[in-house]
Design a protein around this motif. Structure first.
Motif, PDB file in Angstrom:
ATOM      1  N   LEU A 116      11.541  -5.285   3.813  1.00 38.02           N
ATOM      2  CA  LEU A 116      12.870  -5.478   4.425  1.00 38.02           C
ATOM      3  C   LEU A 116      12.933  -6.807   5.192  1.00 38.02           C
ATOM      4  CD1 LEU A 116      13.679  -1.840   5.615  1.00 38.02           C
ATOM      5  CD2 LEU A 116      14.586  -3.051   3.616  1.00 38.02           C
ATOM      6  N   ASP A 117      11.828  -7.159   5.879  1.00 36.90           N
ATOM      7  CA  ASP A 117      11.797  -8.446   6.606  1.00 36.90           C
ATOM      8  C   ASP A 117      12.058  -9.607   5.644  1.00 36.90           C
ATOM      9  OD1 ASP A 117      11.224  -7.327   8.964  1.00 36.90           O
ATOM     10  OD2 ASP A 117       9.092  -7.901   9.020  1.00 36.90           O
ATOM     11  N   TYR A 118      11.386  -9.559   4.484  1.00 36.15           N
ATOM     12  CA  TYR A 118      11.528 -10.692   3.550  1.00 36.15           C
ATOM     13  C   TYR A 118      12.856 -10.663   2.805  1.00 36.15           C
ATOM     14  CZ  TYR A 118       7.162 -12.732   4.758  1.00 36.15           C
ATOM     15  OH  TYR A 118       6.181 -13.371   5.462  1.00 36.15           O
ATOM     16  N   VAL A 119      13.404  -9.478   2.578  1.00 34.04           N
ATOM     17  CA  VAL A 119      14.742  -9.396   1.977  1.00 34.04           C
ATOM     18  C   VAL A 119      15.757 -10.044   2.939  1.00 34.04           C
ATOM     19  CG1 VAL A 119      16.585  -7.736   1.457  1.00 34.04           C
ATOM     20  CG2 VAL A 119      14.335  -7.471   0.414  1.00 34.04           C
ATOM     21  N   ASN A 120      15.560  -9.783   4.248  1.00 29.69           N
ATOM     22  CA  ASN A 120      16.428 -10.420   5.251  1.00 29.69           C
ATOM     23  C   ASN A 120      16.311 -11.927   5.187  1.00 29.69           C
ATOM     24  OD1 ASN A 120      17.883  -8.558   6.567  1.00 29.69           O
ATOM     25  ND2 ASN A 120      16.306  -8.111   8.120  1.00 29.69           N
ATOM     26  N   LYS A 121      15.061 -12.406   5.088  1.00 30.63           N
ATOM     27  CA  LYS A 121      14.838 -13.857   5.013  1.00 30.63           C
ATOM     28  C   LYS A 121      15.518 -14.417   3.771  1.00 30.63           C
ATOM     29  CE  LYS A 121      10.722 -14.365   7.755  1.00 30.63           C
ATOM     30  NZ  LYS A 121       9.491 -15.033   7.983  1.00 30.63           N
ATOM     31  N   LYS A 122      15.448 -13.653   2.675  1.00 33.56           N
ATOM     32  CA  LYS A 122      16.088 -14.123   1.438  1.00 33.56           C
ATOM     33  C   LYS A 122      17.611 -14.199   1.664  1.00 33.56           C
ATOM     34  CE  LYS A 122      17.101 -12.711  -3.223  1.00 33.56           C
ATOM     35  NZ  LYS A 122      17.033 -11.661  -4.220  1.00 33.56           N
ATOM     36  N   ILE A 127      16.298  -0.717  -2.395  1.00 32.64           N
ATOM     37  CA  ILE A 127      16.223  -2.117  -1.911  1.00 32.64           C
ATOM     38  C   ILE A 127      16.564  -3.050  -3.082  1.00 32.64           C
ATOM     39  CG2 ILE A 127      14.907  -3.693  -0.427  1.00 32.64           C
ATOM     40  CD1 ILE A 127      12.909  -1.497   0.141  1.00 32.64           C
ATOM     41  N   PRO A 128      17.849  -3.077  -3.480  1.00 30.86           N
ATOM     42  CA  PRO A 128      18.227  -3.829  -4.686  1.00 30.86           C
ATOM     43  C   PRO A 128      18.079  -5.340  -4.545  1.00 30.86           C
ATOM     44  CG  PRO A 128      20.173  -2.966  -3.587  1.00 30.86           C
ATOM     45  CD  PRO A 128      18.997  -2.411  -2.852  1.00 30.86           C
ATOM     46  N   ASP A 129      17.949  -5.839  -3.308  1.00 30.26           N
ATOM     47  CA  ASP A 129      17.845  -7.295  -3.139  1.00 30.26           C
ATOM     48  C   ASP A 129      16.472  -7.850  -3.496  1.00 30.26           C
ATOM     49  OD1 ASP A 129      20.452  -7.535  -2.512  1.00 30.26           O
ATOM     50  OD2 ASP A 129      20.160  -7.528  -0.331  1.00 30.26           O
ATOM     51  N   VAL A 130      15.495  -6.959  -3.742  1.00 33.37           N
ATOM     52  CA  VAL A 130      14.196  -7.445  -4.234  1.00 33.37           C
ATOM     53  C   VAL A 130      14.401  -7.915  -5.670  1.00 33.37           C
ATOM     54  CG1 VAL A 130      11.887  -6.677  -4.943  1.00 33.37           C
ATOM     55  CG2 VAL A 130      12.789  -5.999  -2.710  1.00 33.37           C
ATOM     56  N   ASP A 131      13.833  -9.074  -6.024  1.00 30.51           N
ATOM     57  CA  ASP A 131      14.077  -9.631  -7.367  1.00 30.51           C
ATOM     58  C   ASP A 131      13.419  -8.806  -8.457  1.00 30.51           C
ATOM     59  OD1 ASP A 131      15.528 -12.392  -7.060  1.00 30.51           O
ATOM     60  OD2 ASP A 131      14.204 -12.121  -5.355  1.00 30.51           O
ATOM     61  N   GLN A 132      12.175  -8.330  -8.201  1.00 30.44           N
ATOM     62  CA  GLN A 132      11.520  -7.511  -9.221  1.00 30.44           C
ATOM     63  C   GLN A 132      10.359  -6.734  -8.599  1.00 30.44           C
ATOM     64  OE1 GLN A 132      10.894  -9.829 -12.786  1.00 30.44           O
ATOM     65  NE2 GLN A 132       9.984  -8.108 -13.884  1.00 30.44           N
ATOM     66  N   CYS A 185       0.875  -1.177   0.000  1.00 26.50           N
ATOM     67  CA  CYS A 185       0.000   0.000   0.000  1.00 26.50           C
ATOM     68  C   CYS A 185       0.915   1.230   0.000  1.00 26.50           C
ATOM     69  CB  CYS A 185      -0.873  -0.032   1.248  1.00 26.50           C
ATOM     70  SG  CYS A 185      -1.967   1.379   1.372  1.00 26.50           S
ATOM     71  N   GLY A 186       0.531   2.263  -0.729  1.00 26.39           N
ATOM     72  CA  GLY A 186       1.391   3.453  -0.778  1.00 26.39           C
ATOM     73  C   GLY A 186       0.608   4.719  -0.534  1.00 26.39           C
ATOM     74  N   PHE A 187      -0.460   4.630   0.268  1.00 26.39           N
ATOM     75  CA  PHE A 187      -1.474   5.662   0.392  1.00 26.39           C
ATOM     76  C   PHE A 187      -1.026   6.815   1.297  1.00 26.39           C
ATOM     77  CE2 PHE A 187      -5.821   6.252   2.590  1.00 26.39           C
ATOM     78  CZ  PHE A 187      -6.125   7.344   1.812  1.00 26.39           C
ATOM     79  N   ILE A 188      -0.624   6.481   2.523  1.00 25.08           N
ATOM     80  CA  ILE A 188      -0.193   7.502   3.480  1.00 25.08           C
ATOM     81  C   ILE A 188       1.049   7.004   4.207  1.00 25.08           C
ATOM     82  CG2 ILE A 188      -2.447   8.599   3.879  1.00 25.08           C
ATOM     83  CD1 ILE A 188      -2.818   6.830   6.331  1.00 25.08           C
ATOM     84  N   ASP A 189       1.678   7.908   4.978  1.00 23.83           N
ATOM     85  CA  ASP A 189       2.946   7.584   5.633  1.00 23.83           C
ATOM     86  C   ASP A 189       2.954   6.233   6.354  1.00 23.83           C
ATOM     87  OD1 ASP A 189       4.276   9.737   4.806  1.00 23.83           O
ATOM     88  OD2 ASP A 189       4.007  10.927   6.635  1.00 23.83           O
ATOM     89  N   ASN A 190       1.940   6.013   7.227  1.00 24.55           N
ATOM     90  CA  ASN A 190       1.924   4.782   8.032  1.00 24.55           C
ATOM     91  C   ASN A 190       1.897   3.548   7.154  1.00 24.55           C
ATOM     92  OD1 ASN A 190       1.826   6.352  10.224  1.00 24.55           O
ATOM     93  ND2 ASN A 190      -0.317   5.938  10.748  1.00 24.55           N
ATOM     94  N   ALA A 191       1.091   3.604   6.082  1.00 27.99           N
ATOM     95  CA  ALA A 191       0.963   2.441   5.190  1.00 27.99           C
ATOM     96  C   ALA A 191       2.278   2.202   4.453  1.00 27.99           C
ATOM     97  CB  ALA A 191      -0.166   2.683   4.200  1.00 27.99           C
ATOM     98  N   LYS A 192       2.930   3.285   4.041  1.00 26.78           N
ATOM     99  CA  LYS A 192       4.198   3.141   3.316  1.00 26.78           C
ATOM    100  C   LYS A 192       5.253   2.515   4.230  1.00 26.78           C
ATOM    101  CE  LYS A 192       3.870   7.525   1.617  1.00 26.78           C
ATOM    102  NZ  LYS A 192       4.293   8.757   0.961  1.00 26.78           N
ATOM    103  N   GLU A 193       5.266   2.973   5.485  1.00 29.47           N
ATOM    104  CA  GLU A 193       6.243   2.459   6.442  1.00 29.47           C
ATOM    105  C   GLU A 193       6.032   0.953   6.658  1.00 29.47           C
ATOM    106  OE1 GLU A 193       6.512   5.062   9.901  1.00 29.47           O
ATOM    107  OE2 GLU A 193       7.163   3.290  11.041  1.00 29.47           O
ATOM    108  N   GLU A 194       4.758   0.574   6.826  1.00 32.58           N
ATOM    109  CA  GLU A 194       4.445  -0.840   7.040  1.00 32.58           C
ATOM    110  C   GLU A 194       4.871  -1.678   5.827  1.00 32.58           C
ATOM    111  OE1 GLU A 194       0.378  -1.345   8.362  1.00 32.58           O
ATOM    112  OE2 GLU A 194       0.486  -3.483   7.896  1.00 32.58           O
ATOM    113  N   SER A 195       4.618  -1.144   4.625  1.00 34.06           N
ATOM    114  CA  SER A 195       4.986  -1.883   3.410  1.00 34.06           C
ATOM    115  C   SER A 195       6.501  -2.048   3.326  1.00 34.06           C
ATOM    116  CB  SER A 195       4.497  -1.130   2.162  1.00 34.06           C
ATOM    117  OG  SER A 195       3.097  -1.080   2.145  1.00 34.06           O
TER     118      SER A 195
END
Ligand code: SF4
Length: 406
Positions: A40-46, A72-77, A25-35
């Motif tokens: 980042l959590d899943y990039v760490n897992k990767k 966040i270059p570690d995201v595949d796409q 979600c990219g609607f407001i600050d809080n949503a962007k932060e959560e996204s």
């Protein structure tokens, strides 16, 4: 998820798999932060070898793709909001055009969200949604009926209609506001017992919907109508196309047409230039109007919106204080309204069991945001998704406690 299943891919929701797709979600600050935190959590897992690939889609990705690729270059796409076929391709699946309304839902079996249109043509000054979701496109009635029949065949009893703007439904494809006709068709779908309306824009609200709601017991006596503010100065700057007087007139008409209705609204406080006088007016209006349900958000200053040209002049602490004040007023109202329900009878749908309670909702309550009804589970057995009749025994601000009656 329906497309992946049709391609014989195993899909799980919010459980770990080897390839992770994050819908942002990219609607407001809080949503962007959560996204961003989720990415980042899943990039760490990767990076720890726990997952193989991380793909990111949805509104944040649509709005900030170049920045995200850099940061966040570690995201595949990354994929935009209209790139479902490309995302499927990356997952080794083909986009199947013939799959009208074929879905895997992630909600409890008994209810599903039905998105009746995508995008928004309104000019609200504070809102970044049209930047991410594009212009309003209604889904034709026939397609929505097919989708609803498929959902009903899978056990869905309650359809929760959503869109960026429910009020606008039909203007693009039928050249008229057509929500009432859509409802007349959806009530004919076997197995659907409740239909609930969320996100109706106040300006141009199709009054004929109230008639359908009053005449048809399948349409819940419930309306979510985000009003955002009541001060004429703020409403004008927000470019909402309405005024205090028009808003109150509409609310009176809604209540007069459907006396049993529960009205939910959302408000924004701390909008640029919102004076103490504007805020005091908002508070006294909230006290006087006594909404059944109300949510309040602090204004978020979003680039490329019209309001971004204004100075974001209300300090963060003051915005939060204003949110707190409005929510305190609403808690008291909600408590009082709930006390009035003690002794009343309601039809309730059972959503889940938790500890010693079955937890359900009345037609006046939407999942996740409204009241829940708690029924002691010690000496009874109820099925999830079953409708039962109850009497309310006790009530707090946002919860009701009830016993089963015949
Ligand atoms: S109607 Fe809703 S989605 Fe559309 S611009 Fe206004 S606030 Fe945004």
């Amino acid at each position: 998820m329906g497309q992946l299943k049709a391609n014989n891919k195993e899909v799980v929701h919010e459980e770990d798999g080897n390839i992770v797709v994050i819908n942002t979600c990219g609607f407001i600050d809080n949503a962007k932060e959560e996204s961003v935190n989720t990415i980042l959590d899943y990039v760490n897992k990767k990076n720890n070898g726990e997952v193989d690939k991380v793909f990111v889609t949805g509104c944040l990705s649509e709005r900030y793709k170049p920045d995200l690729i850099k940061e966040i270059p570690d995201v595949d796409q990354f994929f935009g909001t209209t790139e479902l076929p490309v995302l499927l391709q990356a997952l080794g699946a083909d986009y199947k055009h013939e799959l009208i309304g074929e879905r895997l839902t992630t909600t409890p079996k008994n209810y599903a969200y039905l998105k009746i249109s995508e995008g928004c043509d309104r000019p609200c000054s504070f809102c970044a949604i049209p930047l991410m979701r594009g212009k309003h496109i209604s889904t034709p009635i026939e397609k929505l009926v097919i989708e609803s029949k498929k959902l009903a065949a899978n056990g869905v009893k309650e359809l929760i209609l959503i869109a960026q703007d429910l009020t606008y439904y039909g203007l693009d494809i039928y050249k008229k506001r057509n929500l009432a006709n859509l409802l007349r068709e959806l009530v004919k779908v076997d197995g659907i017992e409740w239909i609930r309306l969320h996100y109706a824009f106040p300006t141009g609200f199709p009054i004929d919907v109230l008639e359908v709601m009053k005449d048809n017991p399948k349409i819940c006596n419930y309306l979510d109508i985000p009003l955002q503010h009541i001060s004429d100065t703020v409403l004008k700057s927000m470019r909402r196309g309405t005024t205090e007087k028009k808003t109150n007139k509409l609310l009176d008409l809604i209540k007069k047409s459907v006396p049993e209705i529960a009205i939910r609204t959302t408000l924004i406080v701390g909008y640029p230039g919102e004076s103490k006088k504007d805020f005091e007016l908002l508070k006294s209006w909230v006290k006087k109007t006594r909404f059944d349900r109300l949510g309040c958000f602090a204004y978020s200053h979003e680039e490329n919106t019209h309001a971004y040209n204004h100075d974001d002049n209300i300090p963060k602490g003051v915005k939060q204080q204003r949110v707190n004040e409005i929510m305190e007023i609403q808690s008291q109202i909600s408590w009082e309204l709930n006390q009035e329900k003690i002794g009343s009878k309601y039809k309730v749908i059972i959503d889940r069991k938790s500890g010693n309670y079955y937890i359900g909702r009345t037609e006046h309550d939407s999942p996740d945001v409204d009241n829940e009804v708690f029924i002691n589970a010690q000496n009874i057995y109820l099925k999830i998704g079953e409708y039962v009749n109850v009497v309310i025994d006790e009530a707090s601000d946002f919860d009701l406690y009830a016993s089963i009656i015949d």
